[in-house]
Design an enzyme around this catalytic site. Structure first.
Site, PDB file in Angstrom:
ATOM      1  N   HIS A  37       0.799  -1.233   0.000  1.00 40.25           N
ATOM      2  CA  HIS A  37       0.000   0.000   0.000  1.00 40.25           C
ATOM      3  C   HIS A  37       0.829   1.279   0.000  1.00 40.25           C
ATOM      4  O   HIS A  37       0.292   2.371  -0.138  1.00 40.25           O
ATOM      5  CB  HIS A  37      -0.976   0.019   1.186  1.00 40.25           C
ATOM      6  CG  HIS A  37      -0.302   0.360   2.496  1.00 40.25           C
ATOM      7  ND1 HIS A  37       0.307  -0.590   3.270  1.00 40.25           N
ATOM      8  CD2 HIS A  37      -0.131   1.541   3.142  1.00 40.25           C
ATOM      9  CE1 HIS A  37       0.810  -0.012   4.350  1.00 40.25           C
ATOM     10  NE2 HIS A  37       0.566   1.279   4.290  1.00 40.25           N
TER      11      HIS A  37
HETATM   12  C1  UD1 Z   1      -2.062   5.647   5.609  1.00 41.84           C
HETATM   13  C2  UD1 Z   1      -0.799   6.242   6.208  1.00 41.84           C
HETATM   14  C3  UD1 Z   1       0.274   5.173   6.298  1.00 41.84           C
HETATM   15  C4  UD1 Z   1      -0.245   3.939   7.005  1.00 41.84           C
HETATM   16  C5  UD1 Z   1      -1.526   3.469   6.345  1.00 41.84           C
HETATM   17  C6  UD1 Z   1      -2.112   2.295   7.098  1.00 41.84           C
HETATM   18  C7  UD1 Z   1      -0.384   8.639   5.679  1.00 41.84           C
HETATM   19  C8  UD1 Z   1       0.425   9.569   4.882  1.00 41.84           C
HETATM   20  N1  UD1 Z   1      -0.253   7.325   5.376  1.00 41.84           N
HETATM   21  O1  UD1 Z   1      -1.754   5.260   4.271  1.00 41.84           O
HETATM   22  O2  UD1 Z   1       1.372   5.679   7.016  1.00 41.84           O
HETATM   23  O3  UD1 Z   1       0.731   2.912   6.932  1.00 41.84           O
HETATM   24  O4  UD1 Z   1      -2.465   4.527   6.349  1.00 41.84           O
HETATM   25  O5  UD1 Z   1      -3.067   1.592   6.355  1.00 41.84           O
HETATM   26  O6  UD1 Z   1      -1.102   9.055   6.551  1.00 41.84           O
HETATM   27  N2  UD1 Z   1      -8.849   4.683   0.706  1.00 41.84           N
HETATM   28  C9  UD1 Z   1     -10.096   4.106   0.588  1.00 41.84           C
HETATM   29  N3  UD1 Z   1     -10.785   3.808   1.720  1.00 41.84           N
HETATM   30  C10 UD1 Z   1     -10.303   4.066   2.961  1.00 41.84           C
HETATM   31  C11 UD1 Z   1      -9.036   4.663   3.084  1.00 41.84           C
HETATM   32  C12 UD1 Z   1      -8.308   4.961   1.942  1.00 41.84           C
HETATM   33  O7  UD1 Z   1     -10.574   3.847  -0.519  1.00 41.84           O
HETATM   34  O8  UD1 Z   1     -10.986   3.766   3.959  1.00 41.84           O
HETATM   35  C13 UD1 Z   1      -8.071   4.968  -0.530  1.00 41.84           C
HETATM   36  C14 UD1 Z   1      -8.309   6.336  -1.110  1.00 41.84           C
HETATM   37  O9  UD1 Z   1      -8.216   6.239  -2.503  1.00 41.84           O
HETATM   38  C15 UD1 Z   1      -7.121   7.117  -0.579  1.00 41.84           C
HETATM   39  C16 UD1 Z   1      -6.030   6.096  -0.561  1.00 41.84           C
HETATM   40  O10 UD1 Z   1      -6.690   4.879  -0.217  1.00 41.84           O
HETATM   41  O11 UD1 Z   1      -6.807   8.221  -1.365  1.00 41.84           O
HETATM   42  C17 UD1 Z   1      -4.903   6.357   0.390  1.00 41.84           C
HETATM   43  O12 UD1 Z   1      -5.384   6.505   1.718  1.00 41.84           O
HETATM   44  P1  UD1 Z   1      -4.596   7.407   2.783  1.00 41.84           P
HETATM   45  O13 UD1 Z   1      -5.320   7.398   4.066  1.00 41.84           O
HETATM   46  O14 UD1 Z   1      -4.247   8.732   2.199  1.00 41.84           O
HETATM   47  O15 UD1 Z   1      -3.211   6.667   2.938  1.00 41.84           O
HETATM   48  P2  UD1 Z   1      -2.868   5.126   3.180  1.00 41.84           P
HETATM   49  O16 UD1 Z   1      -2.221   4.619   1.966  1.00 41.84           O
HETATM   50  O17 UD1 Z   1      -4.026   4.377   3.703  1.00 41.84           O
END
Ligand code: UD1
Length: 366
Positions: A214
């Site tokens: 991820h």
């Molecule tokens: C975040 C943290 C990372 C952690 C990870 C745990 C930051 C910068 N990164 O990364 O350190 O290891 O969480 O899992 O804070 N999305 C969904 N549904 C959700 C959540 C996310 O569809 O419930 C998708 C969206 O397209 C979003 C993308 O995942 O833009 C990334 O999510 P985001 O929370 O920005 O970062 P993570 O990759 O989850």
């Protein structure tokens, strides 16, 4: 003592599950969920199965660019802090929710308490590295999971308020593994995965790889992502892969072949512990999972150039590797002689929540 605690993403829910129960026995905690993770299997499932108290506030921020997401959180958290007037603010780890919480409190001269302080990958391109460094530099109490983390802070001139509390994730792995075994024994894990994903699963204990991807550096780099899947497709044991929504989106967009991989929806913590404990090897770019594998004495191959968890590299329990198909496969097929070795005790004694609470209360009574 009254604190406001910020959570937003999966690894923070797991830590809060352990800390909140203990802290709330004699103190007040206001739990704020930023909404950074919002899908049911990225958030609700953790609260339900780990019995985490319902958040007092859910900011519902959701996804966005780093700046937008962090800014919205900052605004929401500031309002809550002004209203709740806590004695301190507690944050976990290195996500955007961590930084937003720490910054909001720091500007209001509310002491910041950082759990999982002092970790460094020394790669400033990682959003997590930026978040941790900035948070550490505005924290009053810094709870380090290891001596390495304490030393890292010292190199940056941070010595006051630094405590080696052991790793709260170690507390949580030990606590929840037995629950996970109870819930998923006798093939119940297979039944649940089959039902959730509408698939047939032909898989045996200790004879599969558990993979997760991820990290931005892997998901947002088309070449890296393709190479990782090419390597996983070539392995000689089944690969089971609970996929983060961000990664799934990219895999679909780029039409990446997943023919030899069982891609399933993200799973809760208890299922993840079960899948980890019973796998032959974990292949991941997650920070938390590297350590969970180590605590459960499962080998891990980390698809990154560096790791914050350098202790796990000793004896090759964990190896970091470049994103290159041959190198990945070679590392996965490495000699596993270390499996019979004792692991040195470097993550504390699994009583880190209580150590942290004692220090917080001492600070409060000052
Ligand atoms: C975040 C943290 C990372 C952690 C990870 C745990 C930051 C910068 N990164 O990364 O350190 O290891 O969480 O899992 O804070 N999305 C969904 N549904 C959700 C959540 C996310 O569809 O419930 C998708 C969206 O397209 C979003 C993308 O995942 O833009 C990334 O999510 P985001 O929370 O920005 O970062 P993570 O990759 O989850």
């Amino acid at each position: 003592m009254k604190i406001v605690t910020i959570v937003g993403a999966r690894p923070q829910f797991v830590k809060a599950a352990i800390f909140s129960k203990e802290f709330r026995k004699n103190n007040t905690e206001i739990l704020v969920h930023t909404g950074q993770h919002y899908d049911a299997n990225m958030s609700d499932i953790f609260f339900e199965e780990l019995n985490i108290p319902k958040p007092n506030y859910n900011l519902g921020i959701g996804s966005g660019t780093h700046g937008k997401q962090t800014a919205k959180m900052l605004e929401g958290i500031e309002e809550i802090l002004i209203k709740e007037k806590p004695d301190g603010l507690l944050v976990y780890g290195d996500t955007n929710s961590t930084l937003a919480g720490a910054l909001a409190a720091s500007k209001l001269i509310i002491p910041v308490f950082h759990i999982e302080a002092g970790l460094r990958s020394y790669d400033m391109k990682m959003p997590e590295e930026q978040n941790r460094i900035l948070t550490d530099h505005i924290s009053k109490l810094l709870f380090c999971p290891t001596q390495t983390a304490v030393n890292n802070l010292k190199k940056e001139g941070i010595v006051a308020g630094v405590i080696n509390s052991g790793d709260i994730m170690y507390d949580s792995v030990l606590h929840y593994t037995s629950l996970s075994e109870k819930k998923y024994k006798d093939g119940k894990w297979i039944e649940e995965i089959e039902k959730e994903n509408q698939i047939n699963l032909d898989i045996k204990i200790k004879n599969y790889y558990l993979a997760t991807i991820h990290r931005q550096s892997n998901t947002d780099d088309e070449n890296n992502l393709k190479k990782i899947f090419e390597a996983l497709n070539k392995l000689n044991k089944p690969v089971i892969m609970p996929l983060h929504p961000r990664t799934l989106k990219k895999v679909k967009e780029l039409n990446i072949n997943v023919d030899n991989i069982t891609v399933i929806k993200p799973v809760g913590y208890l299922m993840m512990l079960y899948l980890t404990k019973n796998s032959f090897m974990v292949i991941t770019d997650s920070g938390g999972l590297q350590k969970e594998a180590y605590f459960l004495k499962v080998p891990c191959t980390t698809l990154r150039d560096q790791t914050e968890w350098v202790e796990t590299l000793e004896d090759n329990w964990n190896v970091i590797c470049k994103i290159d198909v041959e190198i990945i496969i070679k590392n996965i097929n490495r000699n596993l002689d270390f499996l019979n070795k004792e692991q040195p005790k470097k993550f504390g004694d699994s009583n880190s929540a209580n150590i942290i609470i004692d220090v917080l209360l001492k600070e409060f009574r000052k």
